[in-house]
Write a protein that holds these residues in place. Sequence first.
Motif, PDB file in Angstrom:
ATOM      1  N   LYS A  36     -44.178   2.849  11.641  1.00 54.31           N
ATOM      2  CA  LYS A  36     -45.267   2.809  10.663  1.00 54.31           C
ATOM      3  C   LYS A  36     -45.733   1.355  10.443  1.00 54.31           C
ATOM      4  O   LYS A  36     -44.970   0.410  10.683  1.00 54.31           O
ATOM      5  CB  LYS A  36     -44.787   3.398   9.328  1.00 54.31           C
ATOM      6  N   PRO A  71     -46.960   6.750   4.826  1.00 55.79           N
ATOM      7  CA  PRO A  71     -47.786   6.290   5.947  1.00 55.79           C
ATOM      8  C   PRO A  71     -47.593   4.820   6.299  1.00 55.79           C
ATOM      9  O   PRO A  71     -48.099   4.356   7.314  1.00 55.79           O
ATOM     10  CB  PRO A  71     -49.201   6.529   5.435  1.00 55.79           C
ATOM     11  N   ILE A 111     -53.880   2.228   8.016  1.00 60.57           N
ATOM     12  CA  ILE A 111     -52.980   2.958   7.128  1.00 60.57           C
ATOM     13  C   ILE A 111     -53.704   4.226   6.725  1.00 60.57           C
ATOM     14  O   ILE A 111     -54.801   4.159   6.159  1.00 60.57           O
ATOM     15  CB  ILE A 111     -52.583   2.136   5.890  1.00 60.57           C
ATOM     16  N   ALA A 112     -53.080   5.373   7.020  1.00 62.96           N
ATOM     17  CA  ALA A 112     -53.763   6.667   6.879  1.00 62.96           C
ATOM     18  C   ALA A 112     -55.023   6.600   7.735  1.00 62.96           C
ATOM     19  O   ALA A 112     -54.939   6.335   8.929  1.00 62.96           O
ATOM     20  CB  ALA A 112     -54.024   6.990   5.421  1.00 62.96           C
ATOM     21  N   LYS A 136     -52.221  12.646  -3.091  1.00 64.26           N
ATOM     22  CA  LYS A 136     -52.956  13.439  -2.099  1.00 64.26           C
ATOM     23  C   LYS A 136     -54.049  14.259  -2.770  1.00 64.26           C
ATOM     24  O   LYS A 136     -55.171  14.375  -2.270  1.00 64.26           O
ATOM     25  CB  LYS A 136     -51.994  14.343  -1.347  1.00 64.26           C
ATOM     26  N   PHE A 157     -47.756   4.736  -0.836  1.00 64.86           N
ATOM     27  CA  PHE A 157     -46.567   4.378  -0.071  1.00 64.86           C
ATOM     28  C   PHE A 157     -45.683   3.536  -0.965  1.00 64.86           C
ATOM     29  O   PHE A 157     -45.929   3.440  -2.171  1.00 64.86           O
ATOM     30  CB  PHE A 157     -46.909   3.695   1.256  1.00 64.86           C
ATOM     31  N   GLY A 160     -43.033  11.505   4.227  1.00 65.52           N
ATOM     32  CA  GLY A 160     -44.183  11.214   5.079  1.00 65.52           C
ATOM     33  C   GLY A 160     -44.939   9.961   4.690  1.00 65.52           C
ATOM     34  O   GLY A 160     -46.168   9.904   4.842  1.00 65.52           O
ATOM     35  N   THR A 217     -54.255   6.867  -1.003  1.00 67.52           N
ATOM     36  CA  THR A 217     -53.042   6.666  -0.213  1.00 67.52           C
ATOM     37  C   THR A 217     -51.913   6.199  -1.118  1.00 67.52           C
ATOM     38  O   THR A 217     -52.127   5.441  -2.061  1.00 67.52           O
ATOM     39  CB  THR A 217     -53.291   5.628   0.887  1.00 67.52           C
TER      40      THR A 217
END
Length: 345
Positions: free
Chosen positions: A147, A124, A3-4, A99, A106, A122, A104
């Motif tokens: 994803k 991830p 993830i990322a 960011k 989501f 976007g 991270t």
Amino acid sequence: MKIATREIGKGYKPYIIAEMSGNHNGDINRAIELIKAAKEAGADAVKLQTYTADTITINHDSEEFMIRGGLWDGAKLYDLYEQAHTPWEWHKTLFDEAKKVGITIFSSPFDPTAVDFLEELGAPAYKIASFELIDLPLIRKVAATGKPIIMSTGNANLGEIEEAVAAAKAAGAEDIVLLHCTSGYPTPASQANISTIAVMREAFGVEVGLSDHTMDIGVSVAAVALGACVIEKHFTLARADGGVDSAFSLEKEELKALVTNCNMAFEAFGEPNFISTEAELQTKCHRRSLYVVKDIKQGEVFTSEHVRSIRPGNGILPKYLDFVLGSKATQDLKFGTPLKFSHFS
């Protein structure tokens, strides 16, 4: 899977997800502070929930739309979700803030429109909440993004989990993690049943973690010791501030302790080993061995008065004591001499 930039799975430290849920209490500034706190505590990710009251239920007053028992006793579903939801107009700001601080972010989408919205941002990865595990069209929609997909299994039986995994794979998902979960809010530790983790890994051939609703961190740490690769835990700035999920959420210092102790459990897991470790080599010399505890002359017979098993370990092993007793000394030996094979015949 990844993830990322973070690798997840066997051989990697547990991936710690700080679940914000509704603990922002309707204040975007508090939501931003939660993101910062999660980063400072060492979590790998912050997770949101993307829904509105109207996308997750309907505004209906019949009894079946009421919650009876538990933390939210007496609440109408619509009203609870109206209070707890994270406004969609906040999401971009929260993604940008994550960011900026380097963590991270989501979310859990609760209907197809939420998936489309999160794709625009976007996201991830995606999380399927326990109550949505049986919504196979939603799972297929998420899986089609390509994803990584994390799915909680609270309230689900083995067949329902199998259907969810099959639906995800058929729709193109390659990176799947299942989270064992007990959907109690809070969950008593005695009902966590984390031994299920190994069974799920064997049954479905995917990585498995834990979505933990217990009141402390012990169950999560134990789950990592059983091989859990992802830990999800609700968190808040302060339980005293209230909020829909605050009662079973960790505060910042507790989240930090969760990260530290889960990482420690991972490091301690290691591999089966019966060879002295580097740490043990420094203490191995303090094991027991045979020593001369009374002066003895060459040719004299060893008795229990002359030799004993004591610490440290510079002599021969104690298992040879029966060979020594009754044998003759090959040279004069002083009190405190570590016994060698050359000292007796």
